[in-house]
Design an enzyme around this catalytic site. Structure first.
Site, PDB file in Angstrom:
ATOM      1  N   ARG A 236       4.178 -43.528  64.844  1.00  0.00           N
ATOM      2  CA  ARG A 236       3.074 -43.921  63.990  1.00  0.00           C
ATOM      3  C   ARG A 236       2.064 -44.657  64.857  1.00  0.00           C
ATOM      4  O   ARG A 236       2.431 -45.325  65.821  1.00  0.00           O
ATOM      5  CB  ARG A 236       3.538 -44.825  62.842  1.00  0.00           C
ATOM      6  N   GLU A 265      -6.575 -42.692  60.968  1.00  0.00           N
ATOM      7  CA  GLU A 265      -6.637 -41.230  61.043  1.00  0.00           C
ATOM      8  C   GLU A 265      -7.507 -40.677  59.919  1.00  0.00           C
ATOM      9  O   GLU A 265      -7.391 -41.118  58.779  1.00  0.00           O
ATOM     10  CB  GLU A 265      -5.213 -40.640  60.960  1.00  0.00           C
ATOM     11  N   HIS A 284      -2.444 -35.363  64.869  1.00  0.00           N
ATOM     12  CA  HIS A 284      -1.224 -35.580  64.077  1.00  0.00           C
ATOM     13  C   HIS A 284      -0.641 -34.237  63.611  1.00  0.00           C
ATOM     14  O   HIS A 284      -0.417 -34.002  62.425  1.00  0.00           O
ATOM     15  CB  HIS A 284      -1.506 -36.473  62.862  1.00  0.00           C
TER      16      HIS A 284
END
Length: 323
Positions: A236, A265, A284
């Site tokens: 993360r 993000e 991601h």
């Protein structure tokens, strides 16, 4: 299904965010009541009827989950549950399961590809190609390098096996070091992180986001690493103190980084990480294979059958630990 199982499933209502898992659930469990929602408004209108929810913390924000009066089981569509943990802790006797087993191979592919790119300095090759420049240079075998995996859950263990398969020396940290992990040459407890950082050429972060791992890697930890080493984060974004990482990368404290996760993000357009020559940025994507929904459904379906038959579920999260 037997008639008793069918009657039990009749009493269960499943709410799914999205259509693919809902479609598969209706096909596999025709007696089941399956609700599908595509936006917050439809989630809020149906969540009060749900005994089971399939989704993520982004799909089900606190204001939605607080209305889930019948909820008994939350199936997370991801491995990490940090986004829903605060809300789930407020729901009594709630079982939470994650998607452990979906991501390992895909993330291990991503990590090893990235390690190869950084080891061979492919960004430099591509720059030289664009300028039609021919510069040869020797590169040592990757089998002479040491891989350090911080966190040896299902994802970290898959990465460790791939690294060992490439001939690397593999170190890893894990809360319980009493049981060996396949592919790991040396197993260290969490307080052995400093040693792992000092010994590794590639450091991969694969820990869950919990209070103990928030900003686990910052200036102090980066300065323990070799100047020739690389950091890989597929955990993360908040596991790393991002502003401190930027400064240390700019200073040449470490050779570079491969980042698939970020504190914010999408990564803001003004982030210096976008244009740093020693950084590889990915949006991601490492944990999302093209057949993600099918993989997730098989995990969910096996547990749903157990739920209907009142059997213990797999992939159960310890809400006190957060993973």
């Amino acid at each position: 299904m037997t008639s008793s199982t069918s009657s039990a499933s009749d009493a269960v209502t499943v709410l799914v965010h999205g259509s693919e898992v809902a479609r598969l659930a209706r096909e596999r469990f025709p007696a089941l009541r399956v609700l599908s929602a595509k936006d917050t408004a439809s989630l809020e209108s149906q969540v009060a009827d749900a005994d089971v929810i399939v989704g993520s913390g982004i799909d089900f924000p606190p204001q939605v989950l607080d209305k889930a009066r019948r909820l008994r089981w939350f199936q997370s569509t991801s491995a990490g549950i940090d986004a829903i943990l605060p809300t789930c802790n407020r729901i009594r006797d709630l079982m939470v399961t994650n998607a452990r087993g979906v991501h390992g191979d895909s993330i291990a592919d991503f990590v090893m590809t990235g390690i190869g790119m950084m080891h061979w300095d492919f960004p430099r090759f591509m720059q030289e190609q664009s300028r039609k420049e021919w510069h040869t240079r020797p590169v040592p075998p990757i089998s002479q390098k040491t891989l350090g995996v911080v966190g040896l859950g299902s994802i970290g263990a898959a990465i460790a096996r791939r690294g060992k398969g490439a001939g690397m020396t593999v170190l890893g940290t894990k809360r319980d070091v009493s049981t060996p992990v396949e592919g790991v040459d040396r197993l260290l407890p969490p307080d052995g992180l400093a040693e792992l950082l000092q010994l590794s050429d590639f450091v991969v972060l694969a820990v869950p986001l919990v209070p103990e791992t928030t900003k686990l890697i910052g200036r102090e930890q980066l300065r323990l690493m070799r100047r020739s080493s690389f950091l890989v984060n597929i955990a993360r974004g908040s596991v790393v103190a991002e502003s401190e990482l930027v400064k240390e990368l700019q200073a040449g404290t470490i050779a570079g980084a491969l980042l698939d996760v970020f504190e914010q993000e999408p990564l803001p357009a003004d982030s210096p990480l976008w244009t740093m020559p020693n950084v590889l940025v990915a949006p991601h994507v490492s944990g999302y294979p093209s057949d993600y929904s099918a993989r997730l459904f098989e995990i969910f379906a096996a547990n749903l059958q157990r739920f209907i038959e009142k059997k213990p579920l797999q992939n159960v999260i310890d809400l006190t630990r957060g993973y």
